[in-house]
Structures are given as structure tokens and as C-alpha cells.
Design a protein around this motif. Structure first.
Motif, short mmCIF file in Angstrom:
data_model
loop_
_atom_site.label_atom_id
_atom_site.label_comp_id
_atom_site.label_asym_id
_atom_site.label_seq_id
_atom_site.Cartn_x
_atom_site.Cartn_y
_atom_site.Cartn_z
N PRO A 86 10.56 3.37 7.92
CA PRO A 86 10.70 2.08 7.22
C PRO A 86 9.82 2.00 5.98
O PRO A 86 8.82 1.29 5.95
CB PRO A 86 10.27 1.06 8.29
N SER A 87 10.20 2.76 4.95
CA SER A 87 9.42 2.81 3.71
C SER A 87 9.52 1.48 2.96
O SER A 87 10.62 0.97 2.72
CB SER A 87 9.95 3.95 2.85
N VAL A 88 8.36 0.96 2.57
CA VAL A 88 8.32 -0.30 1.82
C VAL A 88 9.00 -0.11 0.46
O VAL A 88 9.90 -0.86 0.08
CB VAL A 88 6.85 -0.75 1.63
N THR A 120 -1.57 6.65 10.90
CA THR A 120 -0.24 7.23 11.14
C THR A 120 0.68 7.14 9.92
O THR A 120 1.78 7.67 9.94
CB THR A 120 0.49 6.55 12.33
N ILE A 121 0.26 6.45 8.86
CA ILE A 121 1.18 6.26 7.72
C ILE A 121 1.00 7.36 6.67
O ILE A 121 1.98 7.96 6.21
CB ILE A 121 0.97 4.88 7.05
N PHE A 122 -0.23 7.60 6.28
CA PHE A 122 -0.49 8.62 5.25
C PHE A 122 -1.32 9.75 5.84
O PHE A 122 -2.21 9.52 6.66
CB PHE A 122 -1.20 7.99 4.05
N THR A 148 -2.22 0.14 6.99
CA THR A 148 -2.99 1.29 6.49
C THR A 148 -3.90 0.87 5.33
O THR A 148 -4.97 1.44 5.15
CB THR A 148 -2.03 2.42 6.03
N ASP A 149 -3.50 -0.17 4.58
CA ASP A 149 -4.30 -0.59 3.43
C ASP A 149 -5.60 -1.28 3.83
O ASP A 149 -6.40 -1.65 2.95
CB ASP A 149 -3.47 -1.52 2.51
N LEU A 150 -5.83 -1.48 5.13
CA LEU A 150 -7.12 -2.03 5.58
C LEU A 150 -7.87 -1.05 6.48
O LEU A 150 -8.93 -1.38 7.03
CB LEU A 150 -6.92 -3.36 6.32
C1 EPZ Z 1 3.48 0.65 -0.25
O1 EPZ Z 1 3.57 1.98 -0.73
C2 EPZ Z 1 2.23 0.06 -0.84
N1 EPZ Z 1 2.33 0.09 -2.30
C3 EPZ Z 1 1.02 0.85 -0.38
O2 EPZ Z 1 -0.15 0.20 -0.86
C4 EPZ Z 1 0.97 0.83 1.16
O3 EPZ Z 1 -0.08 1.65 1.60
C5 EPZ Z 1 2.29 1.37 1.72
O4 EPZ Z 1 3.41 0.61 1.18
C6 EPZ Z 1 2.38 1.28 3.24
O5 EPZ Z 1 2.19 -0.03 3.66
C7 EPZ Z 1 3.02 -0.84 -2.94
O6 EPZ Z 1 3.61 -1.74 -2.34
C8 EPZ Z 1 3.04 -0.80 -4.43
P1 EPZ Z 1 5.94 3.64 1.93
P2 EPZ Z 1 4.91 2.81 -0.56
O7 EPZ Z 1 7.12 4.11 1.16
O8 EPZ Z 1 6.06 1.90 -0.68
C9 EPZ Z 1 6.75 8.03 3.59
C10 EPZ Z 1 -2.30 0.08 -1.81
O9 EPZ Z 1 -3.44 0.52 -1.52
N2 EPZ Z 1 7.89 8.09 2.66
O10 EPZ Z 1 6.12 2.54 2.90
O11 EPZ Z 1 4.82 3.98 -1.46
C11 EPZ Z 1 5.40 8.03 2.84
O12 EPZ Z 1 5.01 9.33 2.49
C12 EPZ Z 1 -1.07 0.93 -1.69
O13 EPZ Z 1 -2.13 -1.07 -2.25
C13 EPZ Z 1 8.75 9.16 2.72
O14 EPZ Z 1 8.59 10.07 3.53
O15 EPZ Z 1 4.76 3.30 0.95
C14 EPZ Z 1 4.50 7.38 3.87
O16 EPZ Z 1 4.09 8.34 4.80
C15 EPZ Z 1 -1.36 2.36 -1.35
N3 EPZ Z 1 9.79 9.19 1.83
C16 EPZ Z 1 5.42 6.37 4.56
O17 EPZ Z 1 6.75 6.78 4.25
C17 EPZ Z 1 10.01 8.22 0.92
O18 EPZ Z 1 10.97 8.31 0.15
C18 EPZ Z 1 5.25 4.94 4.11
O19 EPZ Z 1 5.32 4.88 2.70
C19 EPZ Z 1 9.15 7.11 0.89
C20 EPZ Z 1 8.08 7.07 1.77
#
Ligand code: EPZ
Length: 419
Positions: free
Chosen positions: A162-164, A326-328, A304-306
Motif C-alpha cells: 500500500p504505497s502512499v 518494516t517500511i524502509f 515510520t516517520d516517527l
Molecule cells: C511517503 O513516501 C512519505 N512521503 C514518506 O515520508 C513516508 O515515510 C512514507 O510515505 C511511508 O509512510 C511523502 O508523502 C512525500 P511509500 P512514499 O511509497 O510515498 C515501497 C518523510 O519523512 N515502494 O508508501 O515514497 C517503498 O520502497 C517521508 O516525511 C515500492 O516498493 O512511501 C517502501 O518500502 C520520508 N514500490 C514502501 O513501499 C513503489 O513503487 C512504502 O513507500 C513505491 C513504494
């Protein structure tokens, strides 16, 4: 480059107010590309990432400008460029979110891929496969994603996780596609719900935001709108930790407690007193902190951001805490700096074992990302002697006037401008 000097040991007291949410403001400002009419966004935080977003919108031909302290007006009457250049995308990954709206409106987009990041590989494969499912032809050339589509067509899209960002990009593409789109295993973050509200105000037909399945019926045109960005749950959580780590008593206005349930539950488990107030929360800590186990998860799990901020706090708990990220895959860089300040932290893979209470000592420290920088400020507030935080530009990307807010609560914190 500016530095922040923090002299710790003072319990924070008083009131502070949370700014608008960074991670909500960025996609909402970008959504303005979907209409040629004016869009007005209120409660926009004054941050470097917002400045970068406005520069990107202007680069694409929109007129984006501040109309008052926290209000932005964007008018994308014409789009004059379809290129989001490497120079902008590398400084702010959220720039990649222009792919969906550019394609939906113009049928063409050339967006630099963001590359690696200090906290993990952060691929964009889910954005790309989703956009492909909507009928776009995509190729990767010279580090750019080149996408074309005469018309986008609604589709059923399953996200592997569930990528944001992918959820946001696909929502912004699908609102102007022909027919029905269903995004399954969508992100449920409050940022998604607020983006859906903004798109709805612009005339989009979206339901299910905040659940795992988002349904969108494409419309031909979107119109201008006004929207107020929700408060920043991560800033609120960071300030809650600041009150807790210093043994303080702080009332935090505009804290979106309904978006912070996992955070308040974990802080309460650690012995922090949390009382909802009218429009915010009062956070107090008198006794010892207790160790806890913590696992980051997609919303509504612990954010994860906290995680970095909680790690700083748990160095002060009496006993052994366990944190699992578990996210990054690389989001423990702050731990190495916390250890330099005297923390006892063992890391193995996605798990960190934090033994406390550790006596923290100020030191020159540096962080590689925004939340890690915040974690070091928090450690500095609890440490003896001065902590000198370098690379303050990371903080300025995502916390509005943090030094001013903490100083108003009695923290000894000073920004030193360097030539
Ligand atoms: C958003 O990033 C936030 N950024 C991040 O905040 C936050 O840490 C993250 O969501 C998780 O909550 C913004 O909103 C601008 P994801 P995003 O796609 O959208 C994997 C901060 O400090 N993934 O939900 O990039 C990815 O590698 C920042 O303010 C894929 O595998 O995060 C990760 O493991 C840092 N393929 C997981 O999903 C993709 O195509 C979640 O990433 C996309 C993501």
C-alpha cells in the motif's frame, strides 16, 4: 550551512501549535495541475519542500505563488512543459507525483526517476505499473520515465504494497481517465483522505479513500477549488516526544489526535500522560519511562516517520525496548549518531534493541534525513552539554520554524547561520 545548537536538560513547558501537513500539502499542490482554473490552498506550511514544489509547478507553466502567510494560489491555465527535471526530482522525491496529473491532462509526461534515498531504495515500480494499467505507454530513457497516452482508461489496479505515493499518483491520473478505476490494497493514510477531499472539491468522483479500495469514476474536466490542508500528524507526534523526553508538560494545539492513535497508545504504554484538549493534546511526563516494543506499519499502524524520534525517547526508558522498522530497509542511520551521544543500541537487520536509561552527552552530530535530524534534536534536548546538529537543511524540508517553536517552550536551541 546552518547549524542548530541545543543545550539539553530543561523540561519543556507551555503551548505550541502544529503546522499544516507537509506530506499532504505536496500532493495537494501538485493536484492543481489537473485544472486550468485557480486553486487556493490554505494552511500550507512554510517549508523547503513546499518551495521546491512551487518551483516545479512554475517550471511546468503554472503560476504558483504565496498569497498570504500560509496560503498558496496556483493557476495552471496552460502547461508549457511536460518535463520534471532531474535537478528538482533528486532534491525532492515527491516531484515524481506530477507524472499522474501531467499525463491525465496533457497525455504526455517526462519525469526524472528519483534514484536512491538515504532511508532505502524506494523504487517507483508501483507508480509505473499502475499508470501502465491505465493505458499509458511508458519507457525508461536516460533516467527519465517517458509516458504517453492519448486517453487514459479506467482499470482495476492491485498494489503489491500500500504505497502512499503510488496511491496518490494513480488517484491523480484516474480522476480524468475515461471510465471506472479501482485501486486495491491502496494506502489508507490521512494524507490520501485529504487528497481525495481536494480532488472531490475539484469535481472528481472518488469514494473509499481511507479504506483499502478506492473507487474512481473519471470525469472530463476538473474545476478550481479551495482547500485547507490537515495538520501535520508527524510534527504533532515529534512535539509529543519532545515533551515526553524532557519530562515536560506541553499543550499541543491543532494536534490531529484521530490520526495519532498508534502513537498515543505507544507513548501511554511508555508511561507518558496524554490528555486530549479542545483541539489538541496535553502531554506530560513525571515518572520514569517504561520500555516498549514498537513496529512500524502502514497506517493505521505506527508511522515510520516517527520511528527515529521514538528511538531517541526509548534511550531514556528504564529497560530494554525493541524497535522493528518494516517500511524502509535502511532507516536506522540516526542510531549511529545516538550511540555517539551515549545511547546503548544494538541493530540487527530491521530490528534495533535499545537499552536504557542511557546518560546522553551532547556532541557534534549530523543526520542524513529529516526525521533522523529530529531524533537528534530530541536527544539533544535530553542530553547534558551542547549538541551541535549539522545539515539543518534536512529539518527545514519538513518542520516549520522548529527552533522557534521549541524555544517558545523553554528549550535552549539556537540556529547558527554559517556563511
Ligand atoms: C511517503 O513516501 C512519505 N512521503 C514518506 O515520508 C513516508 O515515510 C512514507 O510515505 C511511508 O509512510 C511523502 O508523502 C512525500 P511509500 P512514499 O511509497 O510515498 C515501497 C518523510 O519523512 N515502494 O508508501 O515514497 C517503498 O520502497 C517521508 O516525511 C515500492 O516498493 O512511501 C517502501 O518500502 C520520508 N514500490 C514502501 O513501499 C513503489 O513503487 C512504502 O513507500 C513505491 C513504494
Amino acid at each position: 550551512m546552518d547549524k542548530m545548537i541545543i543545550r539539553g536538560g530543561k523540561p519543556l513547558r507551555g503551548s505550541v501549535s502544529v503546522s499544516g501537513s507537509k506530506n499532504t500539502a505536496l500532493p495537494i499542490l501538485i493536484a492543481a495541475l489537473l485544472t486550468d482554473e485557480p486553486v487556493r490552498v490554505r494552511n500550507v506550511p512554510r517549508l523547503r519542500d513546499v518551495t521546491t514544489t512551487l518551483a516545479l509547478l512554475n517550471e511546468l507553466g503554472a503560476r504558483a505563488r504565496w498569497t498570504s502567510d500560509h496560503e498558496v494560489e496556483i493557476r495552471a491555465q496552460r502547461i508549457t512543459s511536460h518535463v520534471a527535471p532531474y535537478e528538482l526530482v533528486k532534491t525532492m522525491r515527491a516531484s515524481f507525483l506530477v507524472l499522474g496529473p501531467l499525463l491525465a491532462r496533457e497525455g504526455i509526461a517526462r519525469v526524472s526517476t528519483p534514484g536512491g534515498c538515504a532511508i532505502g531504495t524506494r523504487p517507483v515500480n508501483l507508480h509505473i505499473s499502475g499508470i501502465r494499467a491505465l493505458g499509458a505507454k511508458i519507457q525508461l530513457r536516460n533516467g527519465y520515465v517517458e509516458a504517453h497516452a492519448r486517453t487514459l482508461k479506467g482499470a482495476r489496479i492491485w498494489l503489491d504494497n500500500p504505497s502512499v505515493g503510488a496511491t496518490e499518483n494513480l488517484m491523480m491520473a484516474a480522476v480524468r481517465a475515461s471510465g471506472h478505476t479501482q485501486i486495491e490494497n491502496a494506502a489508507r493514510e490521512p494524507e490520501i483522505v485529504d487528497l481525495a477531499a481536494m480532488l472531490g472539491a475539484m469535481g472528481a468522483q472518488i469514494s473509499g479513500a481511507g479504506t483499502h479500495v478506492i473507487e474512481i469514476d473519471g470525469v472530463e474536466r476538473l474545476h478550481g477549488a479551495e482547500h485547507e490542508v490537515i495538520p501535520d500528524r508527524i510534527e504533532a507526534g515529534s512535539l509529543m516526544v519532545a515533551a515526553a523526553i524532557t519530562g515536560g508538560d506541553v499543550t499541543i494545539g491543532n494536534a490531529p489526535l484521530n490520526h495519532l492513535e498508534a502513537v498515543t497508545a505507544k507513548l501511554a504504554e511508555a508511561g507518558v500522560e496524554i490528555t486530549p484538549t479542545n483541539g489538541g493534546v496535553r502531554v506530560r511526563r513525571e515518572g520514569n519511562l517504561k520500555p516498549i516494543e514498537l513496529r512500524t506499519l502502514p497506517y493505521p499502524g505506527f508511522p515510520t516517520d516517527l520511528q527515529a524520534q521514538m528511538m531517541a525517547l526509548l534511550t531514556q526508558a528504564s529497560g530494554t525496548s525493541v524497535i522493528t522498522e518494516t517500511i524502509f530497509e535502511n532507516r536506522f542511520m540516526h542510531a549511529l549518531e545516538l550511540i555517539r551521544m551515549g545511547a546503548d543500541i544494538l541493530m540487527k537487520g530491521p530490528t534495533a534493541v535499545v537499552r536504557g536509561p542511557a546518560k546522553l552527552e551532547g556532541a557534534p552530530v549530523m543526520a542524513t534525513d529529516l526525521r533522523a535530524s529530529m531524533s537528534l534534536i530530541l536527544a539533544g534536548l535530553a542530553a547534558e552539554h551542547a549538541t551541535e546538529l549539522g545539515r539543518v537543511y534536512h529539518l527545514d524540508r519538513g518542520y516549520e520554524a522548529l527552533d522557534v517553536k521549541l524555544a517558545a517552550l523553554g528549550a535552549q536551541i539556537e540556529r547558527v547561520k554559517e556563511a
